[in-house]
Every structure is written in C-alpha cells, then in structure tokens.
Design a protein around this motif. Structure first.
Motif, PDB file in Angstrom:
ATOM      1  N   ASP A  11      -8.286  11.551  -8.709  1.00 10.25           N
ATOM      2  CA  ASP A  11      -8.628  12.135  -7.403  1.00 10.25           C
ATOM      3  C   ASP A  11      -8.782  11.094  -6.308  1.00 10.25           C
ATOM      4  O   ASP A  11      -8.496  11.374  -5.144  1.00 10.25           O
ATOM      5  CB  ASP A  11      -9.957  12.900  -7.499  1.00 10.25           C
ATOM      6  N   TYR A  51      -2.299   6.476 -10.321  1.00  4.92           N
ATOM      7  CA  TYR A  51      -0.909   6.074 -10.067  1.00  4.92           C
ATOM      8  C   TYR A  51      -0.799   4.601  -9.733  1.00  4.92           C
ATOM      9  O   TYR A  51       0.210   3.960 -10.058  1.00  4.92           O
ATOM     10  CB  TYR A  51      -0.269   6.976  -9.003  1.00  4.92           C
ATOM     11  N   TRP A  98       0.854  -1.187   0.000  1.00  5.63           N
ATOM     12  CA  TRP A  98       0.000   0.000   0.000  1.00  5.63           C
ATOM     13  C   TRP A  98       0.893   1.242   0.000  1.00  5.63           C
ATOM     14  O   TRP A  98       1.877   1.313   0.744  1.00  5.63           O
ATOM     15  CB  TRP A  98      -0.895   0.017   1.234  1.00  5.63           C
ATOM     16  N   ILE A 121      -8.144   8.317  -3.784  1.00  4.82           N
ATOM     17  CA  ILE A 121      -6.986   7.718  -3.126  1.00  4.82           C
ATOM     18  C   ILE A 121      -7.328   6.273  -2.752  1.00  4.82           C
ATOM     19  O   ILE A 121      -8.417   6.008  -2.238  1.00  4.82           O
ATOM     20  CB  ILE A 121      -6.660   8.494  -1.816  1.00  4.82           C
ATOM     21  N   LYS A 123       0.898   5.307   0.561  1.00  3.20           N
ATOM     22  CA  LYS A 123       0.102   6.389   1.123  1.00  3.20           C
ATOM     23  C   LYS A 123      -0.212   7.445   0.052  1.00  3.20           C
ATOM     24  O   LYS A 123       0.672   7.818  -0.726  1.00  3.20           O
ATOM     25  CB  LYS A 123       0.869   7.027   2.284  1.00  3.20           C
ATOM     26  N   ASN A 124      -1.467   7.897   0.058  1.00  4.88           N
ATOM     27  CA  ASN A 124      -1.894   8.967  -0.861  1.00  4.88           C
ATOM     28  C   ASN A 124      -1.788   8.612  -2.353  1.00  4.88           C
ATOM     29  O   ASN A 124      -1.732   9.501  -3.192  1.00  4.88           O
ATOM     30  CB  ASN A 124      -1.123  10.259  -0.612  1.00  4.88           C
ATOM     31  N   GLU A 125      -1.779   7.333  -2.663  1.00  2.74           N
ATOM     32  CA  GLU A 125      -1.689   6.945  -4.073  1.00  2.74           C
ATOM     33  C   GLU A 125      -3.086   6.983  -4.715  1.00  2.74           C
ATOM     34  O   GLU A 125      -4.034   6.410  -4.186  1.00  2.74           O
ATOM     35  CB  GLU A 125      -1.099   5.535  -4.188  1.00  2.74           C
ATOM     36  N   THR A 126      -3.187   7.649  -5.835  1.00  2.56           N
ATOM     37  CA  THR A 126      -4.477   7.700  -6.526  1.00  2.56           C
ATOM     38  C   THR A 126      -4.638   6.448  -7.392  1.00  2.56           C
ATOM     39  O   THR A 126      -3.675   5.722  -7.652  1.00  2.56           O
ATOM     40  CB  THR A 126      -4.571   8.926  -7.454  1.00  2.56           C
ATOM     41  N   PRO A 157      -7.433   3.349  -0.430  1.00  8.83           N
ATOM     42  CA  PRO A 157      -7.228   3.179   1.020  1.00  8.83           C
ATOM     43  C   PRO A 157      -6.452   1.901   1.347  1.00  8.83           C
ATOM     44  O   PRO A 157      -6.458   0.951   0.553  1.00  8.83           O
ATOM     45  CB  PRO A 157      -8.651   3.101   1.586  1.00  8.83           C
ATOM     46  N   ASP A 158      -5.826   1.899   2.510  1.00 13.56           N
ATOM     47  CA  ASP A 158      -5.091   0.712   2.950  1.00 13.56           C
ATOM     48  C   ASP A 158      -6.072  -0.450   3.137  1.00 13.56           C
ATOM     49  O   ASP A 158      -7.247  -0.247   3.427  1.00 13.56           O
ATOM     50  CB  ASP A 158      -4.378   1.022   4.282  1.00 13.56           C
TER      51      ASP A 158
END
Lengths: 66, 206
Positions: free
Chosen positions: A48, A20, A12, A50, A14-17, A52-53
């Motif tokens: 936009d 990406y 995972w 993201i 963090k903050n990956e859309t 989530p984990d």
C-alpha cells in the motif's frame, strides 16, 4: 527526480509501492526491514505504501541465527 | 595528574552505567553473551526475556553450563550474572514474545537488544519496537551464522536502529552456529549499547 536505495541513486517511479520497488531492485530476500526517510514501514503495508520522490530508502535483510 | 583524570572518567562511566538499563529479547547465543558482557561492564539493570530451557546443544555457543541443562534460560542466566555481579537488578520474563505485544517488557529500558533467532521474528520485533517505542534505541543483529569473515561485519545505523550486520552470511538453516562468531556479534551488540548509553556524555567524559 530520484530516490536513494541503500545509498544507491535510483530513478523515482510514480505511484510505485514498496513491494514493487523491492521487486525492481531485485531484493528477493524473504525478510527485510524497510525504512523510508527514517520511518519504519510495517511489512503488512508494503503493497500500500507509495515511495515518495526524493526519499531515502533503507532495506535491511534479516538472516536467521541468534 | 593523568592518572587522576582517568579515575574521574572511569568513575563517571561507572555511575552512568550503574543507573542505566538494558532489555534483552532472546537469551540464546546473542542474548546470553551480550548480557554477560553488560554485567561485567557494570550495567545496573537488565530485563531478560526468553521462553526456552537450556539444552545440551546450546552449550556450543550460549553462556550456560552443563549443570544448568533443563533450567529455564531466564533463571540460568540470572544465576550466571549474579555470580559476576550480585548487585545487578535483574527482571526476568519467561515468555514467548508474540506479535502485537513484543515491545511491552521493554517500555522502560534505555536500550533494547534484539537477540532472537528466526529471521521472521527478528524482523517483526524490530518493526514493532521501532514503531511503538519511537524514542527507544534498538540494537539488532543479522547474519551471525558461520565462522571466519569477521571483517564482513559492520554496524548499520538507521535512525534509532543500530544493526550489527553481515549481509553475506547464510541463514542458520544453512550454516553452523559457533561460539566465536556468535559471541563476536553478541559483544558487538553489547558494545553498541554502551556507545548509545555513554554517547551523550562522550565529550563530557573525555
């Protein structure tokens, strides 16, 4: 921490859309349908939303013909 | 004894299918063949949507005949389905599905079958119908072009989306569209629709 993409366990980020994530997975198909935890993500939101984990991501490749 | 049980089961199935409805988006190779299979199976009501007319080149795989060239696909398919079962209720829409209103004709059906041709429009249709009709079951197909490789086709289920899927198939821009594989996937979609409709009664019907 991790996510599942088409049944494969992946790290995972963090903050990956969605955009990406598709790039990281090298899913370069021009047209895909993406679901995260069974919720469909509209294509216009790929840049936009993201990821989530712990989420389960499904990517389906749409191929012309019918 | 066994015979009676089977009769009871088939009566239950007949009744259930007769009360059920299926909407089909696109009446090309996938849609026309799926509709014929569902009419023969006994689906009571179908909603058919397409904007096109029958052309000679369609006859390699679509369920139309030489004397129907030039007719609207919605009208030609209605004729063919009524030859199989005149009691079936058919609603037709001669229109091109446009973004932002694609789900509209299908609001009241039990199952929606995506049978469109271009990848972009397929993706848009799936996206819209699943997000605007969250309780609806949607059956779709991706990867129909080519011949052979029947064993590569799988069903992929993602919540209410059931995909008849060959991820290794080429686009129809790069491969031929031929009756056997197109009809195989069309019947696969129709079979999934039956499974969804009868699914809730699966155990009761046994």
């Amino acid at each position: 921490m991790g996510i599942e993409v088409n049944g494969r366990k992946v790290e995972w980020v963090k903050n990956e859309t969605v955009k990406y994530l598709l790039r990281r997975m090298r899913y370069t198909f021009p047209l895909v349908v993406v679901k995260i935890n069974d919720k469909i993500i509209p294509r216009k939101d790929f840049s936009d939303v993201i990821v989530p984990d712990n989420s389960k991501v499904a990517v389906i490749h749409m191929i012309s013909g019918g | 004894m066994v015979k009676n049980m089977n009769l009871e089961k088939s009566e239950k199935i007949k009744k259930k299918l007769g009360r059920s409805s299926v909407g089909i988006a696109g009446l090309g190779g996938l849609g026309s063949n799926a509709a014929v299979a569902l009419a023969r199976a006994g689906i009571g009501k179908m909603i058919l949507v397409d904007f096109d007319i029958v052309e000679k080149k369609n006859l390699t795989r679509q369920y139309y005949f030489l004397d129907q060239i030039g007719k609207l696909k919605v009208d030609a398919l209605r004729e063919n389905l009524e030859k199989i079962n005149p009691e079936i209720i058919i609603e037709t829409y001669n229109l091109k599905l446009e973004k932002n209103s694609m789900e509209k004709p299908f609001i009241d059906v039990d199952v929606v079958i995506e049978a469109l041709d271009r990848a972009e429009i397929k993706a848009a249709f799936i996206e819209e119908s699943l997000s605007k009709l969250p309780d609806k079951h949607v059956v779709a197909a991706s990867g129909v072009a080519g011949y052979g490789n029947s064993d590569r086709i799988v069903t992929k289920r993602l919540g209410n989306l059931y995909m008849c899927y060959d991820e290794h198939a080429l686009s129809s821009d790069d491969d031929v569209l031929m009756a056997p594989r197109v009809a195989l996937m069309a019947n696969w979609e129709a079979n999934l629709a039956l499974e969804i409709i009868l699914g809730e009664d699966k155990w009761a019907l046994k």
